[in-house]
Write an enzyme that holds these catalytic residues in place. Sequence first.
Site, PDB file in Angstrom:
ATOM      1  N   ASP A 282      -5.670   6.025   1.921  1.00 31.77           N
ATOM      2  CA  ASP A 282      -5.860   4.631   1.502  1.00 31.77           C
ATOM      3  C   ASP A 282      -7.310   4.222   1.793  1.00 31.77           C
ATOM      4  O   ASP A 282      -7.891   4.623   2.811  1.00 31.77           O
ATOM      5  CB  ASP A 282      -4.899   3.720   2.278  1.00 31.77           C
ATOM      6  CG  ASP A 282      -4.914   2.295   1.750  1.00 31.77           C
ATOM      7  OD1 ASP A 282      -3.988   1.926   1.022  1.00 31.77           O
ATOM      8  OD2 ASP A 282      -5.882   1.537   2.067  1.00 31.77           O
TER       9      ASP A 282
ATOM     10  N   ASP B  55      -7.504  -9.982  -1.400  1.00 30.07           N
ATOM     11  CA  ASP B  55      -7.867  -9.869  -2.819  1.00 30.07           C
ATOM     12  C   ASP B  55      -7.136 -10.871  -3.701  1.00 30.07           C
ATOM     13  O   ASP B  55      -7.335 -10.901  -4.911  1.00 30.07           O
ATOM     14  CB  ASP B  55      -7.537  -8.446  -3.297  1.00 30.07           C
ATOM     15  CG  ASP B  55      -6.074  -8.095  -3.074  1.00 30.07           C
ATOM     16  OD1 ASP B  55      -5.419  -8.775  -2.260  1.00 30.07           O
ATOM     17  OD2 ASP B  55      -5.581  -7.162  -3.714  1.00 30.07           O
TER      18      ASP B  55
ATOM     19  N   HIS C 227       0.831  -1.214   0.000  1.00 29.61           N
ATOM     20  CA  HIS C 227       0.000   0.000   0.000  1.00 29.61           C
ATOM     21  C   HIS C 227       0.863   1.260   0.000  1.00 29.61           C
ATOM     22  O   HIS C 227       0.482   2.274  -0.571  1.00 29.61           O
ATOM     23  CB  HIS C 227      -0.918  -0.003   1.225  1.00 29.61           C
ATOM     24  CG  HIS C 227      -1.956  -1.087   1.158  1.00 29.61           C
ATOM     25  ND1 HIS C 227      -3.269  -0.847   0.853  1.00 29.61           N
ATOM     26  CD2 HIS C 227      -1.859  -2.429   1.327  1.00 29.61           C
ATOM     27  CE1 HIS C 227      -3.944  -1.986   0.848  1.00 29.61           C
ATOM     28  NE2 HIS C 227      -3.107  -2.962   1.136  1.00 29.61           N
TER      29      HIS C 227
ATOM     30  N   ASN D 175      -0.047  -5.519  -6.469  1.00 30.36           N
ATOM     31  CA  ASN D 175       1.148  -4.882  -7.049  1.00 30.36           C
ATOM     32  C   ASN D 175       1.952  -5.882  -7.860  1.00 30.36           C
ATOM     33  O   ASN D 175       2.400  -5.582  -8.967  1.00 30.36           O
ATOM     34  CB  ASN D 175       2.032  -4.281  -5.954  1.00 30.36           C
ATOM     35  CG  ASN D 175       1.333  -3.160  -5.223  1.00 30.36           C
ATOM     36  OD1 ASN D 175       1.197  -2.058  -5.744  1.00 30.36           O
ATOM     37  ND2 ASN D 175       0.847  -3.442  -4.029  1.00 30.36           N
TER      38      ASN D 175
HETATM   39  C1  UDX Z   1      -0.666  -6.652   0.305  1.00 28.57           C
HETATM   40  C2  UDX Z   1      -1.670  -7.792   0.088  1.00 28.57           C
HETATM   41  O1  UDX Z   1      -1.120  -9.005   0.506  1.00 28.57           O
HETATM   42  C3  UDX Z   1      -2.111  -7.852  -1.347  1.00 28.57           C
HETATM   43  O2  UDX Z   1      -3.026  -8.899  -1.522  1.00 28.57           O
HETATM   44  C4  UDX Z   1      -2.748  -6.548  -1.717  1.00 28.57           C
HETATM   45  O3  UDX Z   1      -3.143  -6.579  -3.067  1.00 28.57           O
HETATM   46  C5  UDX Z   1      -1.764  -5.422  -1.468  1.00 28.57           C
HETATM   47  O4  UDX Z   1      -1.315  -5.454  -0.135  1.00 28.57           O
HETATM   48  P1  UDX Z   1       1.715  -7.723  -0.546  1.00 28.57           P
HETATM   49  O5  UDX Z   1       1.349  -9.035  -0.008  1.00 28.57           O
HETATM   50  O6  UDX Z   1       2.941  -7.140  -0.036  1.00 28.57           O
HETATM   51  O7  UDX Z   1       0.501  -6.685  -0.448  1.00 28.57           O
HETATM   52  O8  UDX Z   1       1.849  -7.956  -2.134  1.00 28.57           O
HETATM   53  P2  UDX Z   1       1.938  -7.020  -3.381  1.00 28.57           P
HETATM   54  O9  UDX Z   1       0.708  -6.242  -3.594  1.00 28.57           O
HETATM   55  O10 UDX Z   1       2.344  -7.898  -4.483  1.00 28.57           O
HETATM   56  O11 UDX Z   1       3.099  -5.988  -3.062  1.00 28.57           O
HETATM   57  C6  UDX Z   1       4.411  -6.347  -2.825  1.00 28.57           C
HETATM   58  C7  UDX Z   1       5.336  -5.230  -3.263  1.00 28.57           C
HETATM   59  O12 UDX Z   1       6.627  -5.508  -2.760  1.00 28.57           O
HETATM   60  C8  UDX Z   1       5.457  -5.130  -4.778  1.00 28.57           C
HETATM   61  O13 UDX Z   1       5.405  -3.779  -5.179  1.00 28.57           O
HETATM   62  C9  UDX Z   1       6.818  -5.719  -5.073  1.00 28.57           C
HETATM   63  O14 UDX Z   1       7.482  -5.118  -6.161  1.00 28.57           O
HETATM   64  C10 UDX Z   1       7.570  -5.448  -3.799  1.00 28.57           C
HETATM   65  N1  UDX Z   1       8.605  -6.473  -3.601  1.00 28.57           N
HETATM   66  C11 UDX Z   1       8.272  -7.760  -3.328  1.00 28.57           C
HETATM   67  C12 UDX Z   1       9.917  -6.095  -3.716  1.00 28.57           C
HETATM   68  O15 UDX Z   1      10.226  -4.931  -3.986  1.00 28.57           O
HETATM   69  N2  UDX Z   1      10.878  -7.049  -3.534  1.00 28.57           N
HETATM   70  C13 UDX Z   1      10.606  -8.335  -3.247  1.00 28.57           C
HETATM   71  O16 UDX Z   1      11.534  -9.122  -3.087  1.00 28.57           O
HETATM   72  C14 UDX Z   1       9.241  -8.711  -3.136  1.00 28.57           C
END
Ligand code: UDX
Length: 484
Positions: free
Chosen positions: A130, A405, A26, A385
């Site tokens: 948000d 989601d 987020h 993301n």
């Molecule tokens: C959370 C929820 O889990 C997700 O379902 C919702 O849509 C957004 O909030 P998260 O689980 O962290 O997010 O997943 P995601 O939305 O994919 O975001 C992860 C972020 O971390 C991405 O922007 C990705 O580029 C970044 N990332 C991930 C890195 O920069 N390095 C990594 O090694 C892994």
Amino acid sequence: SRTGSGGVVRRRRRRVLMFPLPFQGHLNPMLQLAGALHARGGLDITVFHATFNAPDPARHPPGYRFVPVGDGVPSADLVPSGVDADIPGALLRINRRLREPFRDCLRQALALPEDDGDEGGAPPACLVVDSNLRGMQLVAEELGVPTLVLRTGAAACLVAYLAFPALCDKGLLPPTSKDKSQLDIPLDGLTPLRLRDMVFSPTTTHANMTECLKCLVDATRSCSGVIFNTFRDLEDSDLQRIANGVVGVPIYPVGPLHKISPCTEDSLLAPDRACLEWLDKQEADSVLYVSFGSLARVDGKELLEIAWGLADSKMPFLWVLRHGLLVNSSSSDDDDDQDKVRRLLLPGGFEEATRGRGVVVPWVPQQEVLRHRAVGGFWTHSGWNSTLESVCEGVPMMCRPQFADQMINTRYVQEVWRVGFELDGDQLERRKIAGAVTKLLCTEEGRRMRQRARDLRDKAIECVQEEGASKSAIQLLIDRIASF
Ligand code: UDX
């Protein structure tokens, strides 16, 4: 507008206040939005943020203000952890605990003197909040500050969440029987979603889920506009549905924000950049990139299956093994000795079995990894993301959603955009994992998914061009902000 000293009519400088939810998935889109508004609209930026998972001011232009909210508020139970974490519960607590401290911070920001210099700053135009922070939006309303809401998820996901109360009224949610066929029933008007895709997580209480979604929907309906990190050509029909009165306020699909903004990442963890050099040595489209985002967790048995599934696939892989990924492990994302932690987590014999073709690191610069020509597929948890970043680089996905989601995103990846498939089954099994990796990287079916992903990438590129749909939406948003 007012007239400058040279007689040129110029817009009054304005400041945008922002409050991201304090989680990586987020923070990234909110800070990217800040970057776009600052660079393109010349808007000054103030970021209010929780004191945990705080963004790093040093990574942003000097004119930004960062205001910590809730100093001294205990945060241990605000950061969901464990496979069975109740994320809606944590979201509700965040709103309750930060609301009062935010009122003081917002009052102070509104009381700052207006001047033309860099220090005193432009007057606040609005708060971009948000969509999970309804509590902060209420404070802004109380103090007379207009709000815009940032939805960091898919438009499809908001459409599904808007339908949640009706599904409850029909008695479909929460599912009462363990009967699998009930979970698989398709939902009227929500194709391709099934009932199971609307179950946020098996461990979240229905009461928390209901309250959380009510707050989210109320936030989108009470604001002056909803900003989406998505693009028209990806989600045209769901965006149209929302625009045609479902929410009742203007919408701004300005994504993919990481392609619009000069600020691409604000990683809470230090990325390993050496993995890019390793990728340089691999063949085109040959490597599987594996990451489950910043919140998902697995238990020891699942970790074993993942490790041996990757080993058995015989394909090259780059695996992000976040230290906090393993439930009940003594390591955390803050541990310093990364090599030691990794060795502790991985099964004996794994390094030997994958030497030369497998790299395991705690965090990577994900957008650069996905952009690398060697990466041919992404095993993802389907956070929004990650899904968007993968689509924007033309990388097909195998998806293992866990909560929130992620199931909805997976359905769209598989059934609508057809750029990937779900790795299904109650348990992770090494044999199935190896088979899925082969399907993604080595078969005609996988190649077709990659081609469709590349077609979507081209559309994303068009949308962020100067006359493209997302750039136009950003301009409309800037104009709207100037009108407050
Ligand atoms: C959370 C929820 O889990 C997700 O379902 C919702 O849509 C957004 O909030 P998260 O689980 O962290 O997010 O997943 P995601 O939305 O994919 O975001 C992860 C972020 O971390 C991405 O922007 C990705 O580029 C970044 N990332 C991930 C890195 O920069 N390095 C990594 O090694 C892994």
